[in-house]
Design a protein around this motif. Structure first.
Motif, PDB file in Angstrom:
ATOM      1  N   THR A  16       1.432  29.777  -6.115  1.00 10.77           N
ATOM      2  CA  THR A  16       1.197  29.166  -7.419  1.00 10.77           C
ATOM      3  C   THR A  16       0.789  30.224  -8.436  1.00 10.77           C
ATOM      4  O   THR A  16       1.239  30.208  -9.586  1.00 10.77           O
ATOM      5  CB  THR A  16       0.116  28.074  -7.321  1.00 10.77           C
ATOM      6  OG1 THR A  16       0.521  27.112  -6.353  1.00 10.77           O
ATOM      7  CG2 THR A  16      -0.103  27.381  -8.647  1.00 10.77           C
ATOM      8  N   SER A  40      -5.418  29.163  -9.328  1.00 10.53           N
ATOM      9  CA  SER A  40      -4.928  29.791  -8.093  1.00 10.53           C
ATOM     10  C   SER A  40      -5.956  30.779  -7.541  1.00 10.53           C
ATOM     11  O   SER A  40      -6.236  30.792  -6.346  1.00 10.53           O
ATOM     12  CB  SER A  40      -3.613  30.517  -8.345  1.00 10.53           C
ATOM     13  OG  SER A  40      -2.635  29.610  -8.749  1.00 10.53           O
ATOM     14  N   ARG A  89       4.190  16.768  -4.240  1.00 10.58           N
ATOM     15  CA  ARG A  89       3.052  17.677  -4.428  1.00 10.58           C
ATOM     16  C   ARG A  89       1.736  16.976  -4.102  1.00 10.58           C
ATOM     17  O   ARG A  89       0.858  17.545  -3.453  1.00 10.58           O
ATOM     18  CB  ARG A  89       3.053  18.167  -5.873  1.00 10.58           C
ATOM     19  CG  ARG A  89       2.117  19.263  -6.146  1.00 10.58           C
ATOM     20  CD  ARG A  89       2.270  19.709  -7.585  1.00 10.58           C
ATOM     21  NE  ARG A  89       1.619  20.989  -7.723  1.00 10.58           N
ATOM     22  CZ  ARG A  89       1.920  21.881  -8.602  1.00 10.58           C
ATOM     23  NH1 ARG A  89       2.890  21.659  -9.456  1.00 10.58           N
ATOM     24  NH2 ARG A  89       1.262  23.005  -8.661  1.00 10.58           N
TER      25      ARG A  89
END
Length: 105
Positions: A16, A40, A89
């Motif tokens: 990510t 992240s 997701r």
């Protein structure tokens, strides 16, 4: 199994972050992209905390924030949401959180 869980979370955060940096390079400085990179990095830091209950709470918060950012990114960039992407997701995040929960308690 706990190691596999944390490796999956770490790889997810790393990918990510790399995607965020790539977008930053292509699209220039935008606050949404910066927030993806910050989240992240915070996920990577979170998985190394010693208090596992705190890790679970922070991961829940960070995954919720990632969803909010992903929805905002989809609305701004594509002017629409791809629901299948967000559902997949969300399911992936839930599986990761359940795995963390299982190995904490």
């Amino acid at each position: 199994m706990a190691i596999i869980t944390y490796v999956l979370i770490g790889l997810y955060a790393l990918l990510t972050g790399i995607a965020g940096l790539q977008q930053w390079k292509e699209n220039g400085h935008q606050i949404r992209i910066f927030l993806f990179v910050v989240l992240s990095v915070s996920i990577l830091v979170t998985i190394f905390l010693p208090n596992k209950a705190f890790v679970l709470m922070l991961l829940i918060l960070e995954f919720v924030l990632l969803h909010v950012l992903a929805v905002a990114e989809g609305l701004v960039t594509n002017k629409q949401l791809r629901y299948s992407h967000h559902i997949v997701r969300f399911i992936f995040h839930c599986i990761l959180l359940l795995m963390v929960y299982k190995f904490i308690y």
